[in-house]
Design a protein around this motif. Structure first.
Motif, PDB file in Angstrom:
ATOM      1  N   LEU A   5      -4.555 -37.933 -27.833  1.00 31.19           N
ATOM      2  CA  LEU A   5      -4.969 -36.620 -27.344  1.00 31.19           C
ATOM      3  C   LEU A   5      -4.579 -36.372 -25.880  1.00 31.19           C
ATOM      4  O   LEU A   5      -4.940 -35.356 -25.306  1.00 31.19           O
ATOM      5  CB  LEU A   5      -6.474 -36.434 -27.540  1.00 31.19           C
ATOM      6  N   ILE A  39     -18.022 -26.193 -19.706  1.00 31.49           N
ATOM      7  CA  ILE A  39     -17.967 -26.551 -21.134  1.00 31.49           C
ATOM      8  C   ILE A  39     -17.051 -25.572 -21.880  1.00 31.49           C
ATOM      9  O   ILE A  39     -16.185 -25.973 -22.653  1.00 31.49           O
ATOM     10  CB  ILE A  39     -19.380 -26.528 -21.765  1.00 31.49           C
ATOM     11  N   MET A  53      -9.184 -26.448 -27.963  1.00 28.26           N
ATOM     12  CA  MET A  53      -8.838 -25.603 -29.120  1.00 28.26           C
ATOM     13  C   MET A  53      -7.388 -25.134 -29.019  1.00 28.26           C
ATOM     14  O   MET A  53      -6.646 -25.126 -30.003  1.00 28.26           O
ATOM     15  CB  MET A  53      -9.754 -24.367 -29.172  1.00 28.26           C
ATOM     16  N   TRP A  72      -0.444 -27.580 -31.381  1.00 27.99           N
ATOM     17  CA  TRP A  72       0.080 -28.729 -32.140  1.00 27.99           C
ATOM     18  C   TRP A  72       0.278 -28.344 -33.610  1.00 27.99           C
ATOM     19  O   TRP A  72       1.302 -28.670 -34.202  1.00 27.99           O
ATOM     20  CB  TRP A  72      -0.887 -29.916 -32.006  1.00 27.99           C
ATOM     21  N   THR A 114      -9.787 -18.983 -34.919  1.00 30.35           N
ATOM     22  CA  THR A 114     -10.945 -19.602 -34.254  1.00 30.35           C
ATOM     23  C   THR A 114     -10.628 -19.822 -32.774  1.00 30.35           C
ATOM     24  O   THR A 114     -11.478 -19.597 -31.907  1.00 30.35           O
ATOM     25  CB  THR A 114     -11.341 -20.956 -34.893  1.00 30.35           C
ATOM     26  N   PHE A 153      -2.464 -35.135 -33.190  1.00 27.64           N
ATOM     27  CA  PHE A 153      -3.813 -35.036 -33.751  1.00 27.64           C
ATOM     28  C   PHE A 153      -3.926 -35.728 -35.108  1.00 27.64           C
ATOM     29  O   PHE A 153      -4.993 -35.714 -35.722  1.00 27.64           O
ATOM     30  CB  PHE A 153      -4.243 -33.571 -33.869  1.00 27.64           C
ATOM     31  N   THR A 163     -18.733 -20.601 -37.766  1.00 27.32           N
ATOM     32  CA  THR A 163     -17.567 -21.421 -38.119  1.00 27.32           C
ATOM     33  C   THR A 163     -16.716 -21.702 -36.877  1.00 27.32           C
ATOM     34  O   THR A 163     -16.242 -22.819 -36.684  1.00 27.32           O
ATOM     35  CB  THR A 163     -16.728 -20.701 -39.193  1.00 27.32           C
ATOM     36  N   VAL A 164     -16.551 -20.684 -36.043  1.00 22.94           N
ATOM     37  CA  VAL A 164     -15.811 -20.876 -34.788  1.00 22.94           C
ATOM     38  C   VAL A 164     -16.519 -21.902 -33.906  1.00 22.94           C
ATOM     39  O   VAL A 164     -15.897 -22.811 -33.355  1.00 22.94           O
ATOM     40  CB  VAL A 164     -15.656 -19.539 -34.023  1.00 22.94           C
ATOM     41  N   GLU A 211     -16.064 -25.390 -35.122  1.00 21.99           N
ATOM     42  CA  GLU A 211     -14.702 -25.872 -34.854  1.00 21.99           C
ATOM     43  C   GLU A 211     -14.562 -26.275 -33.381  1.00 21.99           C
ATOM     44  O   GLU A 211     -13.909 -27.275 -33.063  1.00 21.99           O
ATOM     45  CB  GLU A 211     -13.687 -24.784 -35.242  1.00 21.99           C
ATOM     46  N   LYS A 212     -15.187 -25.506 -32.485  1.00 20.83           N
ATOM     47  CA  LYS A 212     -15.179 -25.884 -31.067  1.00 20.83           C
ATOM     48  C   LYS A 212     -15.817 -27.258 -30.891  1.00 20.83           C
ATOM     49  O   LYS A 212     -15.279 -28.137 -30.212  1.00 20.83           O
ATOM     50  CB  LYS A 212     -15.962 -24.858 -30.233  1.00 20.83           C
ATOM     51  N   ALA A 213     -16.971 -27.432 -31.510  1.00 18.34           N
ATOM     52  CA  ALA A 213     -17.690 -28.707 -31.387  1.00 18.34           C
ATOM     53  C   ALA A 213     -16.870 -29.852 -31.981  1.00 18.34           C
ATOM     54  O   ALA A 213     -16.854 -30.961 -31.444  1.00 18.34           O
ATOM     55  CB  ALA A 213     -19.042 -28.610 -32.095  1.00 18.34           C
ATOM     56  N   ARG A 214     -16.155 -29.571 -33.062  1.00 24.81           N
ATOM     57  CA  ARG A 214     -15.380 -30.604 -33.741  1.00 24.81           C
ATOM     58  C   ARG A 214     -14.213 -31.073 -32.869  1.00 24.81           C
ATOM     59  O   ARG A 214     -13.992 -32.265 -32.688  1.00 24.81           O
ATOM     60  CB  ARG A 214     -14.845 -30.052 -35.070  1.00 24.81           C
ATOM     61  N   GLN A 215     -13.488 -30.120 -32.314  1.00 24.09           N
ATOM     62  CA  GLN A 215     -12.379 -30.487 -31.438  1.00 24.09           C
ATOM     63  C   GLN A 215     -12.893 -31.253 -30.219  1.00 24.09           C
ATOM     64  O   GLN A 215     -12.268 -32.191 -29.744  1.00 24.09           O
ATOM     65  CB  GLN A 215     -11.597 -29.245 -30.989  1.00 24.09           C
ATOM     66  N   TRP A 216     -14.029 -30.814 -29.725  1.00 20.13           N
ATOM     67  CA  TRP A 216     -14.611 -31.469 -28.551  1.00 20.13           C
ATOM     68  C   TRP A 216     -15.037 -32.900 -28.887  1.00 20.13           C
ATOM     69  O   TRP A 216     -14.848 -33.821 -28.083  1.00 20.13           O
ATOM     70  CB  TRP A 216     -15.799 -30.654 -28.027  1.00 20.13           C
ATOM     71  N   TYR A 272     -13.777 -34.950 -31.071  1.00 18.00           N
ATOM     72  CA  TYR A 272     -12.599 -35.829 -31.100  1.00 18.00           C
ATOM     73  C   TYR A 272     -12.183 -36.202 -29.679  1.00 18.00           C
ATOM     74  O   TYR A 272     -11.842 -37.339 -29.390  1.00 18.00           O
ATOM     75  CB  TYR A 272     -11.423 -35.131 -31.809  1.00 18.00           C
ATOM     76  N   TRP A 273     -12.227 -35.213 -28.822  1.00 20.76           N
ATOM     77  CA  TRP A 273     -11.841 -35.436 -27.426  1.00 20.76           C
ATOM     78  C   TRP A 273     -12.782 -36.451 -26.769  1.00 20.76           C
ATOM     79  O   TRP A 273     -12.346 -37.364 -26.068  1.00 20.76           O
ATOM     80  CB  TRP A 273     -11.842 -34.096 -26.693  1.00 20.76           C
ATOM     81  N   TRP A 325     -12.133 -39.893 -28.197  1.00 18.32           N
ATOM     82  CA  TRP A 325     -10.861 -40.374 -27.657  1.00 18.32           C
ATOM     83  C   TRP A 325     -11.056 -40.872 -26.221  1.00 18.32           C
ATOM     84  O   TRP A 325     -10.625 -41.949 -25.841  1.00 18.32           O
ATOM     85  CB  TRP A 325      -9.823 -39.246 -27.701  1.00 18.32           C
ATOM     86  N   ALA A 371     -21.768 -32.647 -22.552  1.00 13.94           N
ATOM     87  CA  ALA A 371     -21.410 -31.331 -23.097  1.00 13.94           C
ATOM     88  C   ALA A 371     -21.500 -31.348 -24.618  1.00 13.94           C
ATOM     89  O   ALA A 371     -21.995 -30.399 -25.234  1.00 13.94           O
ATOM     90  CB  ALA A 371     -19.996 -30.947 -22.658  1.00 13.94           C
ATOM     91  N   PHE A 416     -24.027 -28.943 -26.588  1.00 17.03           N
ATOM     92  CA  PHE A 416     -23.446 -27.888 -27.407  1.00 17.03           C
ATOM     93  C   PHE A 416     -23.836 -28.054 -28.873  1.00 17.03           C
ATOM     94  O   PHE A 416     -24.197 -27.095 -29.556  1.00 17.03           O
ATOM     95  CB  PHE A 416     -21.923 -27.899 -27.260  1.00 17.03           C
TER      96      PHE A 416
END
Lengths: 377, 396
Positions: A3, A288, A296, A302, A316, B3, B293-294, B297-302, B304-305, B308, B322, B326
């Motif tokens: 990432l 945040i 996002m 990507w 989204t 990703f 849903t948005v 998705e924000k929480a999901r990407q975060w 992973y970050w 990582w 955060a 969140f």
């Protein structure tokens, strides 16, 4: 999974940051906002020399053939710098249309010139219908002998006033489904019948009304097959949404950094205002939102590079970034207080751009509607 | 950037998914998932214990630990995949307390304490309950006053703890107590592990808003804990605590749980009509569902970050804070929005033939209130971001 940015991406981002910090003070941005042309041709030349105009153009047309992720690195810094001018119109909107749909002859003619910074393009898509949906295109192009005759009004057209060519989206079949019968034309803006009228708008980003009255366009200037343009436009609009997000996250970061720095210095009631919980929590929320907007955007870029179908990811992301940028800039002004509302302070540049960018290539309502569609609601 | 999961990660994920899909089928009839529900009744607790035992047999309770202590030396990404899979299937195979304690032990514990505790923990033999907060030390945890006084090979502990989730089911406690009252708050604390059956421990139930028995108060009256049960150095307990607290905040699993809840809610909206129209066609409902849903998705990407980043730097603070803030706020929002969308049905408790989705959201819109307070309140997380991430000054 990895990432982090690649070394190349990081390098590009860093050099763009340095370049704009040196070459484009915010005072110049403010001057260019009210300039008729709206950008510095000198700066444009320097950007072209750095290879930025050809960043995503294939090597065979003298570009660097990088992808969306690298473009995002550059646009991120352009957003932070509030770069005025036709980079977005030419490189993000125009060039990909040529790459995806044009004939070999058109590509060899146009793309090397784009890459060298010698050709400026503007996309004439939107109309008084004010939508990016195919149903919003009412401009007609009627074939007559060896040319097409275009009639209609294009509205909200960035950089039409300085473009060498307009890429005009028009209906070649009037009685058809909205997404069918849409064609693309390379139009010389000096053609008889074209009137370009500047529009003043919140971001001073040089939009125009382009009126087309019996404009004759040679048949050779058709881009791609007649009536087959919408799939190309759909893809380019997705890329444009994420490219716009890239500019916006650059603006978010600037805003969070600038407001936090001010909160550490500004003293009221005997303490820096950044020591008060209310200000700290505003800033934490902004941090945040800016961070999530960035993650996002990277992910969507990507997906686009991988060729993964990503209607959902784009929608989204645009929703997230729209709201993040609007909120960060609004609260940034709040933290800065009175000075933040002045023309002297630079945050106004970002606040105004956020209001504009959030409406381009998918506003929040439109994007949420796409999300709902993707959820089969 | 890339990703994609590695081939190994994909294989591991597939293994998790297959396993938890089966585990879900064994759930008690009224099981609705979640963290607190496992403590509420014997049937749920037995299910939880069996899930932990099965995951332990697979070696999955200790994925990121060094191999010598029963771990697999995998990164937080694999840990996140595990959590996502378990929580998507609503299988209670994650012990938050185990993660908190192990993170503290791995960062600060002696070889002796690692060898004694970690292998048993990886086998799922230990159910910890947390003794950190006190009636007068909540967000300002470091102001706690429970005292531990040295006495030969032991420390003698006196004081009161509160919000001890699951103490009535646990077999061990992890306690933070003050060993030096004469120095700055954070400097005089020590971290103890202790068998719950030792004399001098009294547990009193403290019922949640919905009458469920999840929390407890724990009283220490001359509790004698051997010195060998101290994690890290004496008076260095604050840092052991922080190592664990931070781990708790990465929580990728909760997002997968929300995705599952959303699937249920969306399905409900497609099937349920009001005034002759599917709820999913109502523009107001559509907007709410799309917006959540948005946010997911924000929480999901975060997440992973965060996973990582934590693999590279376990001491990153702002990002996990955060994530915790969140995600828990989103859980509150999701459960309340679901109740709103379901209308009058939304508040019916499970048990009635009229209750929908097992009364999940009626329960969740109460349970989630604790999530934005426990483990560092939303405000505390924002303070951490402001102080540590943005370098804003602290009011003295």
């Amino acid at each position: 999974m990895d990432l982090e940015l690649t070394e190349e991406q990081q390098l590009l981002k860093n050099s763009a940051r340095d370049f704009f910090e040196k070459e484009l003070p915010k005072e110049t941005v403010k001057e260019l906002e009210v300039d008729e042309l709206g950008y510095s041709t000198e700066l444009w030349k320097k950007m072209a020399e750095l290879g930025w105009c050809g960043l995503t153009i294939p090597e065979q047309y003298e570009g660097a053939e990088f992808g969306m992720q690298e473009l995002v690195m550059l646009l991120d810094e352009m957003g932070r710098a509030c770069l005025p001018g036709p980079f977005f119109s030419t490189i993000v909107l125009g060039a990909p249309i040529i790459m995806a749909a044009a004939s070999e002859e058109q590509k060899s003619e146009l793309l090397p010139k784009v890459a060298s910074g010698d050709l400026i393009l503007a996309l004439a898509l939107t109309e008084p219908s004010a939508t990016y949906d195919p149903a919003g295109v009412n401009t007609s192009a009627i074939f007559d002998k060896d040319s097409y005759v275009l009639n209609g009004t294009k509205l909200f057209i960035h950089d039409a006033h300085c473009a060498d060519y307009l890429i005009c989206v028009a209906k070649t079949k009037v009685w058809s489904k909205p997404e069918e019968g849409i064609s693309l034309f390379l139009v010389d803006p000096k053609s008889p019948g074209i009137t370009i009228t500047p529009l003043e708008s919140i971001a001073d980003d040089h939009q125009n009304e382009v009126s087309l009255e019996n404009v004759k366009v040679p048949a050779a200037n058709l881009i791609g097959k007649e009536g087959q343009a919408w799939p190309v436009m759909k893809r380019v609009l997705q890329e444009a949404a994420i490219a716009k997000c890239a500019e916006m996250i650059g603006g978010c970061d600037w805003t969070v950094e600038t407001s936090a720095a001010y909160a550490k210095e500004r003293v009221q009631y005997g303490h820096p205002i950044g020591a008060y919980g209310s200000i700290q929590h505003y800033l934490a929320d902004m941090w945040i939102e800016a961070g999530m907007a960035r993650r996002m955007t990277y992910y969507a870029a990507w997906c686009l590079d991988q060729g993964i179908p990503c209607t959902m990811e784009v929608a989204t992301t645009k929703t997230c970034v729209n709201e993040a940028y609007k909120h960060c800039t609004r609260m940034g002004v709040q933290i800065l207080g009175g000075i933040g509302t002045t023309h002297d302070h630079d945050i106004g540049l970002f606040y105004r751009r956020s209001r504009q960018a959030a409406l381009l290539f998918g506003d929040t309502e439109d994007s949420l509607n796409k999300v709902a569609e993707e959820m089969s609601l | 950037m890339d990703f994609n999961l590695t081939t190994e990660q994909k294989a591991l994920k597939a293994e998790f998914d297959e396993f938890f899909k089966e585990e879900e089928k064994r759930a008690p009839e009224n099981w609705i998932g979640g963290f607190e529900t496992r403590f509420e009744n014997d049937e749920n607790w037995e299910y939880y214990r069996s899930c932990i035992d099965n995951a332990a047999k697979k070696g999955w309770l200790s994925l990121p630990w060094p191999k010598q202590y029963g771990g697999r030396e995998l990164s937080y990404i694999e840990q996140a995949l595990f959590a996502q899979s378990a929580e998507y299937h609503r299988v209670p195979a994650i012990d938050v307390h185990l993660s908190i304690v192990s993170a503290g032990i791995l960062a600060f514990g002696s070889d002796e304490i690692k060898n004694e505790w970690l292998p048993r923990m990886s086998k799922g033999e230990i159910d910890f309950a947390q003794c950190w907060s006190e009636p007068n030390a909540g967000s300002d945890l470091a102001s706690l006053t429970t005292k531990a006084v040295e006495d030969g090979d032991d420390y003698i502990i006196n004081g009161q703890k509160i919000w001890t989730t699951g103490a009535h089911r646990a077999n061990h406690l992890f306690i933070v107590a003050r060993t030096n009252p004469d120095v700055k708050n954070t400097k005089g604390l020590t971290y103890f592990l202790c068998d719950i059956n030792l004399p001098g421990i009294e547990i009193r139930r403290l019922d949640y808003m919905n009458r469920a028995h999840v929390y407890n108060e724990v009283f220490f009256d001359d509790l004698r804990v051997p010195k060998k049960n101290i994690v890290g150095d004496v008076n260095n307990g604050w840092y052991v605590t922080m190592a664990g607290a931070n781990f708790e905040r990465s929580g990728a699993g909760g997002i997968a749980a929300m995705q599952r809840d959303m699937e249920d809610l969306v399905q409900f909206c497609k099937e349920h009509t009001r005034n002759g129209q599917a709820l999913s066609k109502d523009p107001m409902v559509r907007r709410k569902l799309a917006q959540i849903t948005v946010e997911i998705e924000k929480a999901r990407q975060w997440a992973y970050w965060v996973s990582w980043q934590q693999s590279a730097d376990p001491w990153a603070f702002s990002e996990p804070s955060a994530a915790k803030y969140f995600m828990t706020e989103l859980l509150v929002h999701l459960s309340n929005t679901a109740v709103e969308i379901m209308g009058l049905y939304g508040t019916l408790k499970q048990g009635s033939k009229w209750a929908l989705l097992k009364g999940k959201f009626e329960s969740m819109c109460q349970a989630t209130l604790g999530f934005t307070i426990a483990g560092g309140s939303s405000e505390t997380q924002k303070n951490i971001i402001a102080w540590m991430g943005l370098g804003l000054p602290r009011m003295k």
